[in-house]
Design an enzyme around this catalytic site. Structure first.
Site, PDB file in Angstrom:
ATOM      1  N   ARG A 175      -2.514   9.959  -3.501  1.00  0.00           N
ATOM      2  CA  ARG A 175      -3.493   9.900  -4.586  1.00  0.00           C
ATOM      3  C   ARG A 175      -4.403   8.720  -4.309  1.00  0.00           C
ATOM      4  NH1 ARG A 175      -2.025   8.380  -9.546  1.00  0.00           N
ATOM      5  NH2 ARG A 175      -0.689   6.854  -8.584  1.00  0.00           N
ATOM      6  N   ARG A 179     -10.889   4.968 -11.459  1.00  0.00           N
ATOM      7  CA  ARG A 179     -10.816   4.545 -12.861  1.00  0.00           C
ATOM      8  C   ARG A 179     -12.234   4.545 -13.430  1.00  0.00           C
ATOM      9  NH1 ARG A 179      -7.704  -0.889 -13.127  1.00  0.00           N
ATOM     10  NH2 ARG A 179      -5.782   0.231 -12.752  1.00  0.00           N
ATOM     11  N   ARG A 252       5.694  -1.316  10.776  1.00  0.00           N
ATOM     12  CA  ARG A 252       4.461  -2.075  11.014  1.00  0.00           C
ATOM     13  C   ARG A 252       4.767  -3.538  10.725  1.00  0.00           C
ATOM     14  NH1 ARG A 252       0.679  -0.933  14.050  1.00  0.00           N
ATOM     15  NH2 ARG A 252      -0.954  -1.949  12.832  1.00  0.00           N
ATOM     16  N   ARG A 283      -6.825  -8.910   5.383  1.00  0.00           N
ATOM     17  CA  ARG A 283      -7.025  -9.605   4.100  1.00  0.00           C
ATOM     18  C   ARG A 283      -7.110 -11.103   4.336  1.00  0.00           C
ATOM     19  NH1 ARG A 283      -2.526  -7.683  -0.262  1.00  0.00           N
ATOM     20  NH2 ARG A 283      -1.014  -8.658   1.111  1.00  0.00           N
ATOM     21  N   GLU A 303      -4.343 -12.094   7.307  1.00  0.00           N
ATOM     22  CA  GLU A 303      -3.262 -11.180   7.679  1.00  0.00           C
ATOM     23  C   GLU A 303      -3.753 -10.222   8.768  1.00  0.00           C
ATOM     24  OE1 GLU A 303      -0.920 -10.827   3.384  1.00  0.00           O
ATOM     25  OE2 GLU A 303      -1.779  -9.039   4.284  1.00  0.00           O
ATOM     26  N   TYR A 350      10.305   1.347   1.585  1.00  0.00           N
ATOM     27  CA  TYR A 350       9.366   0.358   1.077  1.00  0.00           C
ATOM     28  C   TYR A 350       9.660   0.095  -0.404  1.00  0.00           C
ATOM     29  CZ  TYR A 350       5.824  -2.792   0.047  1.00  0.00           C
ATOM     30  OH  TYR A 350       5.221  -3.962  -0.348  1.00  0.00           O
ATOM     31  N   ASP A 352       9.129  -2.318  -3.694  1.00  0.00           N
ATOM     32  CA  ASP A 352       8.486  -3.460  -4.319  1.00  0.00           C
ATOM     33  C   ASP A 352       9.587  -4.370  -4.869  1.00  0.00           C
ATOM     34  OD1 ASP A 352       5.759  -3.371  -3.935  1.00  0.00           O
ATOM     35  OD2 ASP A 352       5.442  -1.889  -5.517  1.00  0.00           O
TER      36      ASP A 352
HETATM   37  C1  LIG Z   1       3.367  -8.405   3.371  1.00  0.00           C
HETATM   38  C2  LIG Z   1       4.170  -7.947   2.192  1.00  0.00           C
HETATM   39  C3  LIG Z   1       3.619  -8.017   0.917  1.00  0.00           C
HETATM   40  C4  LIG Z   1       4.361  -7.600  -0.175  1.00  0.00           C
HETATM   41  N1  LIG Z   1       3.793  -7.685  -1.417  1.00  0.00           N
HETATM   42  C5  LIG Z   1       4.487  -7.307  -2.498  1.00  0.00           C
HETATM   43  C6  LIG Z   1       3.913  -7.398  -3.802  1.00  0.00           C
HETATM   44  O1  LIG Z   1       2.768  -7.839  -3.967  1.00  0.00           O
HETATM   45  N2  LIG Z   1       4.656  -6.996  -4.861  1.00  0.00           N
HETATM   46  C7  LIG Z   1       5.919  -6.511  -4.710  1.00  0.00           C
HETATM   47  O2  LIG Z   1       6.558  -6.178  -5.714  1.00  0.00           O
HETATM   48  N3  LIG Z   1       6.504  -6.428  -3.496  1.00  0.00           N
HETATM   49  C8  LIG Z   1       5.825  -6.804  -2.386  1.00  0.00           C
HETATM   50  N4  LIG Z   1       6.400  -6.726  -1.137  1.00  0.00           N
HETATM   51  C9  LIG Z   1       7.784  -6.222  -1.026  1.00  0.00           C
HETATM   52  C10 LIG Z   1       8.860  -7.331  -1.164  1.00  0.00           C
HETATM   53  O3  LIG Z   1       8.671  -8.271  -0.139  1.00  0.00           O
HETATM   54  C11 LIG Z   1      10.253  -6.688  -1.057  1.00  0.00           C
HETATM   55  O4  LIG Z   1      10.449  -5.786  -2.115  1.00  0.00           O
HETATM   56  C12 LIG Z   1      11.424  -7.680  -1.113  1.00  0.00           C
HETATM   57  O5  LIG Z   1      11.125  -8.909  -0.558  1.00  0.00           O
HETATM   58  C13 LIG Z   1      12.583  -7.039  -0.382  1.00  0.00           C
HETATM   59  O6  LIG Z   1      13.748  -7.847  -0.467  1.00  0.00           O
HETATM   60  P1  LIG Z   1      14.973  -7.582   0.511  1.00  0.00           P
HETATM   61  O7  LIG Z   1      16.062  -8.473   0.089  1.00  0.00           O
HETATM   62  O8  LIG Z   1      15.256  -6.127   0.594  1.00  0.00           O
HETATM   63  O9  LIG Z   1      14.432  -7.943   1.978  1.00  0.00           O
HETATM   64  P2  LIG Z   1      13.964  -9.297   2.661  1.00  0.00           P
HETATM   65  O10 LIG Z   1      13.174 -10.137   1.740  1.00  0.00           O
HETATM   66  O11 LIG Z   1      13.348  -8.912   3.947  1.00  0.00           O
HETATM   67  O12 LIG Z   1      15.338 -10.051   2.968  1.00  0.00           O
HETATM   68  C14 LIG Z   1      16.187  -9.679   4.028  1.00  0.00           C
HETATM   69  C15 LIG Z   1      16.760 -10.960   4.606  1.00  0.00           C
HETATM   70  O13 LIG Z   1      17.780 -10.614   5.560  1.00  0.00           O
HETATM   71  C16 LIG Z   1      17.718 -11.555   6.596  1.00  0.00           C
HETATM   72  N5  LIG Z   1      18.379 -10.987   7.786  1.00  0.00           N
HETATM   73  C17 LIG Z   1      18.011  -9.868   8.452  1.00  0.00           C
HETATM   74  N6  LIG Z   1      18.833  -9.696   9.511  1.00  0.00           N
HETATM   75  C18 LIG Z   1      19.736 -10.715   9.495  1.00  0.00           C
HETATM   76  C19 LIG Z   1      20.809 -11.087  10.328  1.00  0.00           C
HETATM   77  N7  LIG Z   1      21.121 -10.387  11.430  1.00  0.00           N
HETATM   78  N8  LIG Z   1      21.536 -12.191  10.026  1.00  0.00           N
HETATM   79  C20 LIG Z   1      21.211 -12.945   8.929  1.00  0.00           C
HETATM   80  N9  LIG Z   1      20.171 -12.630   8.109  1.00  0.00           N
HETATM   81  C21 LIG Z   1      19.452 -11.532   8.378  1.00  0.00           C
HETATM   82  C22 LIG Z   1      16.229 -11.782   6.808  1.00  0.00           C
HETATM   83  O14 LIG Z   1      15.988 -13.010   7.489  1.00  0.00           O
HETATM   84  C23 LIG Z   1      15.707 -11.782   5.371  1.00  0.00           C
HETATM   85  O15 LIG Z   1      15.651 -13.092   4.847  1.00  0.00           O
HETATM   86  C24 LIG Z   1       5.676  -7.088  -0.012  1.00  0.00           C
HETATM   87  C25 LIG Z   1       6.233  -7.016   1.268  1.00  0.00           C
HETATM   88  C26 LIG Z   1       5.483  -7.430   2.360  1.00  0.00           C
HETATM   89  C27 LIG Z   1       6.096  -7.328   3.746  1.00  0.00           C
END
Ligand SMILES: Cc1cc2nc3c(=O)[nH]c(=O)nc-3n(C[C@H](O)[C@H](O)[C@H](O)COP(=O)(O)OP(=O)(O)OC[C@H]3O[C@@H](n4cnc5c(N)ncnc54)[C@H](O)[C@@H]3O)c2cc1C
Length: 371
Positions: A175, A179, A252, A283, A303, A350, A352
């Site tokens: 989509r 707006r 990516r 950005r 970025e 993916y 949030d």
């Molecule tokens: C560029 C970007 C912009 C974003 N913007 C938004 C936004 O505006 N709003 C929003 O709601 N969400 C946003 N997000 C999404 C958000 O970042 C995620 O929802 C959230 O951070 C995911 O949390 P997580 O714990 O799953 O993963 P992560 O934050 O990736 O945590 C995983 C952790 O595991 C660790 N790890 C991995 N492998 C190992 C290993 N072998 N040994 C030890 N540690 C390890 C990593 O180092 C990392 O710290 C964005 C994401 C990105 C990439």
């Protein structure tokens, strides 16, 4: 008789999934050890304080949700401000408001009423309407027409994905909301904002009184770590966990170029998208605006999108058919193992922030329901 291991849970990854899991487990008197291979806590929401500004080291993170429970949950650790995400697009020096709304249509065509805007969009989309768009370009043209597509979508999307829009699948853009009001608020959710003082406050609140070790790669210390706990919560890459036995999942990635500028206000907005194809970054973020900062200097981040490889961090899963099938192979293996896989890398999804918090809360609620 076997000795009890010192921790109930070893949690690999201190991002939001790992931190929420640890917090909820601790409430049930479980002893947790959180490890992270990075040299800081918080995963991708980590902020570094530079020049008194909380710099989002892994890209702009704007919290938004419709779920009051999750909003209250995060606000119980740190109060959030009312930052409203209203990004701008810069196309070859021309500025447009996003998301596509009456301000954008005025800037594009000088139209002042929804009727005038709808007439132009109708004119521009009708020649592109097809039953089944064959690629992203066809899909976008049929939804928004030529001007919006060429100025605001094509270049940005091609940079983001590293491929021509005609080579990208149509499903990426399901989509494209238009707006017909003068409203630059990017999200439709009831709640949005930024933690006052940055995301580290949220992570510190979640991990309060929980043991952690940073700079520890689970795969390098696996044997030692397994001696510490029977239960493992793993939030890293699922394909890496299984030694890529079915092949590598694709992501990516991004390169972040952070700069301190000796001026107080660089672009007057936290997020400006560069939508032309000649500019190689997608950005520019100016972090102080997330918290309405008045510091003397400013910090900006460009970025640059990249393919993920062993050297680049995996950020965005590519949920096409090939990768989804591959993920399903790993998921089958995960279902046989007594390990909890959670978060965006382990579930190849993916998420949030509010969604990953919701997923960790749902998991812990189910796991500890009788305790
Ligand atoms: C560029 C970007 C912009 C974003 N913007 C938004 C936004 O505006 N709003 C929003 O709601 N969400 C946003 N997000 C999404 C958000 O970042 C995620 O929802 C959230 O951070 C995911 O949390 P997580 O714990 O799953 O993963 P992560 O934050 O990736 O945590 C995983 C952790 O595991 C660790 N790890 C991995 N492998 C190992 C290993 N072998 N040994 C030890 N540690 C390890 C990593 O180092 C990392 O710290 C964005 C994401 C990105 C990439």
């Amino acid at each position: 008789m076997t000795n009890k291991k010192p921790y109930d849970y070893l949690i690999v990854g201190s991002g939001l999934y790992g931190a929420v899991f640890a917090h909820e487990a601790k409430k049930k008197n479980k002893k947790c050890l959180v490890v992270d291979k990075r040299n800081h806590l918080g995963g991708n929401v980590y902020c570094e304080n530079i020049e008194g500004i909380n710099v989002h080291k892994y890209g702009a993170h704007i919290f938004h949700t419709n779920d009051k429970f999750i909003w209250d949950y995060v606000n119980s650790f740190v109060p959030f401000n009312r930052y409203t995400n209203s990004p701008l697009a810069n196309y070859k020096g021309e500025l447009y408001n996003l998301p596509f709304n009456m301000n954008t249509f005025y800037q594009l065509w000088g139209v002042r009423t929804p009727q005038e805007a709808k007439a132009i969009i109708d004119e521009q989309t009708k020649k592109h309407r097809v039953k089944k768009p064959g690629n992203l370009e066809e899909q976008a043209l049929s939804l928004v027409g030529e001007d919006i597509y060429h100025k605001l979508i094509k270049g940005y999307t091609e940079k983001q994905w590293g491929r021509k829009a005609t080579k990208l699948p149509a499903f990426i853009i399901k989509r494209l909301p238009l707006r017909f009001s003068f409203d630059n608020n990017y999200f439709n959710d009831s709640y949005q904002g930024i933690p006052i003082g940055g995301y580290n406050k949220l992570i510190d609140g979640l991990l309060n009184n929980i043991e952690y070790r940073v700079g520890v790669d689970y795969f390098k210390e696996k044997d030692n770590l397994h001696r510490l706990a029977d239960n493992i919560v793993y939030t890293g890459k699922i394909d890496e966990f299984y030694d890529y036995c079915h092949g590598e999942l694709e992501y990516r990635s991004l390169r972040f170029d952070h700069q301190i500028l000796n001026q107080s206000n660089y672009q007057g907005n936290a997020v400006v998208n560069y939508t032309d194809s000649d500019t190689s970054f997608t950005r520019i973020l100016e972090h102080k605006h997330f918290e309405f900062g008045m510091q003397k200097n400013t910090v900006i981040t460009k970025e640059y999108p990249l393919e993920a490889s062993n050297k680049n961090e995996p950020y965005y899963p590519i949920n096409d058919t090939k990768n989804s099938n591959l993920y399903n192979e790993y998921k089958k293996m995960a279902l046989q193992d007594n390990i909890i896989f959670g978060g965006r890398l382990a579930e190849y999804k993916y998420y949030d922030m509010h969604q990953v918090i919701g997923a960790a809360l749902a998991k812990t609620k189910k796991l500890f329901q009788n305790q």
